[in-house]
Design an enzyme around this catalytic site. Structure first.
Site, short mmCIF file in Angstrom:
data_model
loop_
_atom_site.label_atom_id
_atom_site.label_comp_id
_atom_site.label_asym_id
_atom_site.label_seq_id
_atom_site.Cartn_x
_atom_site.Cartn_y
_atom_site.Cartn_z
N HIS A 258 0.81 -1.22 0.00
CA HIS A 258 0.00 0.00 0.00
C HIS A 258 0.84 1.27 0.00
O HIS A 258 0.35 2.35 0.34
CB HIS A 258 -0.96 0.04 1.20
N ARG B 237 -1.18 18.75 2.25
CA ARG B 237 0.23 19.15 2.22
C ARG B 237 0.79 18.86 0.83
O ARG B 237 0.10 18.31 -0.02
CB ARG B 237 1.00 18.33 3.25
N VAL C 296 4.98 13.72 -1.91
CA VAL C 296 6.27 13.25 -2.42
C VAL C 296 6.30 13.36 -3.95
O VAL C 296 7.28 13.80 -4.55
CB VAL C 296 6.51 11.77 -2.00
#
Ligand code: ADP
Length: 451
Positions: free
Chosen positions: A235, A291, A294
């Site tokens: 996951h 936010r 990545v």
């Protein structure tokens, strides 16, 4: 605009934020643990403050040390990066109460999207379709059984406070549910300090598709298209690409507009990502990350934007410089997460990097804080770099990625580079035919090359 920003993070993302600040003429303050004293983000920052010992609880999660560092250096704003305190509503509130700007959303927005149950409830109220499941944590065995029967097998038990791919248990039939529930509660308590769990439908072969949003404080709400993050292991995302190989322009437009409308209603500010599972032509919301992600660079490359710069501008109260009709999607981008770990067993591989060569050339971006002689500390996430490539379309992008991965050299620690090189050559990946479970099955039968 701010004159000085404190970056409350480490590694490649601290460097990424630092680079945006430099280009905007903003001074930077790095914070670091004692283990990171010679890290790249510390070397490149204008100022740096040691905030504690290696353990994250005493350094990168130490709210008071970080606030004190901002105070003594005269920083005006704090950028939290991703992970650590980036989605901690209390930290965000403390930052604002102490007179600093938090480069992110308001504490209330974080709270409303923070734990997974509240997030699903918020999403439903905003008109976003969710994975069928219980409305709140399950209180008793009877309630769990009744809910699972109604949802239909298989089901997924999820920890309310889970994250990072942890805290999920698949249950295939009624006979396994109560044992699984007991185990899941125990693991959730041990892992997240919260034993609340809820139940939702387990989708057998979904794709993970997420939408990037960007909002200012003057009413402008934009979506910057989707990222397909279906290549996952346990996951957790390994490779991300944009646009998704399985969406057409109509689907993209429909999903983007749905999300943008919801964010307008929500009154969101800054960058955010709404994550969906996609199966049989249907989208199901799973969570929102309030936010920077990545994988934000793939969106930057296909939309020609700098999300960190925009994030900082929004936090300073400025208007976005473009509107939805200015957003153009150009070509294809793919990101590979490079980790210091054994690619088969996932055992972390900290240690000294004896040799490092970053790939380069046209359309290649390497976001990494590595250098030859750097020691990967054992205390933090195993991500050591992100290789992102961009080209006119998916087939050319794949060739460019193959070339760039071949150029990439990291010596002294184990990395997943051999796995990445193999995976991108498989017909499943080449044809874009992979779901969130594909990589796990592939690795089970794969042996790393002996070098
Ligand atoms: P985390 O916060 O731990 O990252 P998410 O809710 O974002 O957890 O889910 C991470 C991944 O777990 C998804 O991308 C998907 O692969 C898998 N997943 C989550 N919910 C479901 C579901 N209901 N059915 C199937 N897979 C799921």
């Amino acid at each position: 605009m701010f004159k000085k920003i404190l970056i409350a993070n480490r590694g490649e993302i601290a460097l990424r934020v630092l680079r945006a600040c430099r280009e905007m003429g903003i001074q930077t303050v790095a914070v670091h643990s004692t283990a990171d004293a010679s890290a790249m983000h510390v070397r490149f920052a204008d100022e740096s403050v040691c905030i504690g010992p290696p353990q994250v609880g005493e350094s990168y999660l130490n709210k008071l040390s970080i606030l004190a560092a901002a105070e003594i250096t005269g920083a005006e704003a704090i950028h939290p990066g991703y992970g650590f305190l980036s989605e901690n509503a209390d930290f965000c509130q403390m930052v604002e109460e102490h007179g600093f700007a938090f480069i992110g959303p308001t504490p209330d927005h974080i709270r409303l999207m923070g734990d997974k149950i509240v997030a699903k409830d918020t999403a439903k109220k905003l008109g976003i379709p969710c994975v069928p499941g219980t409305d709140g944590p399950v209180a008793s065995d009877e309630e769990a059984l009744a809910a699972a029967e109604e949802i239909g097998w298989p089901v997924l038990i999820k920890a309310v406070s889970g994250g990072g791919g942890r805290g999920m248990t698949v249950v295939h039939d009624r006979s396994q549910l109560l044992d699984a529930l007991r185990m899941a509660r125990g693991e959730a308590k041990a892992g997240f300090g919260d034993d609340r769990v809820y139940i939702e439908k387990f989708l057998a072969a979904p794709r993970h598709i997420e939408v990037q949003v960007l909002c200012d404080t003057h009413g402008q709400v934009l979506h910057l298209g989707e990222r397909d993050c279906s290549l996952q292991r346990r996951h957790q995302k390994v490779v991300e690409e944009a646009p998704s190989p399985v969406l057409d322009a109509g689907d993209r437009e429909k999903l983007g507009l749905l999300v943008a409308k919801a964010m307008e209603k929500f009154g969101y500010r800054g960058v955010g990502t709404l994550e969906f599972l996609y199966e049989n032509g249907q989208f199901y919301f799973i969570e929102m990350n309030t936010r920077l992600q990545v994988e934000h660079p793939v969106t930057e490359l296909i939309t020609d934007t700098d999300l960190v710069r925009e994030q900082i501008r929004v936090a300073a109260g400025e208007k976005l410089a473009f509107s939805q009709s200015d957003v153009r999607f150009r070509g294809h981008a793919i990101e590979c997460r490079i980790t210091a770990e054994n690619p088969k067993t996932l055992a972390p591989s900290p240690g000294r990097v004896t040799g490092y060569h970053a790939p380069g050339g046209p359309g290649v971006r390497m976001d990494s804080a590595l250098y030859a002689g750097y020691t990967v500390p054992p205390y933090y996430d195993s991500l050591i770099g992100k290789l992102i490539v961009h080209d006119v379309d998916r087939p050319t992008c794949l060739r460019r990625l193959e070339r760039a991965l071949a150029e990439c050299v990291v010596e002294g620690v184990d990395t997943n580079l051999p796995l990445l090189r193999t995976v991108i050559g498989t017909s499943a990946f080449r044809n874009g035919q992979y779901d969130t479970g594909w990589l796990g099955k592939f690795i089970a039968d794969w042996e790393p090359p002996v070098v």
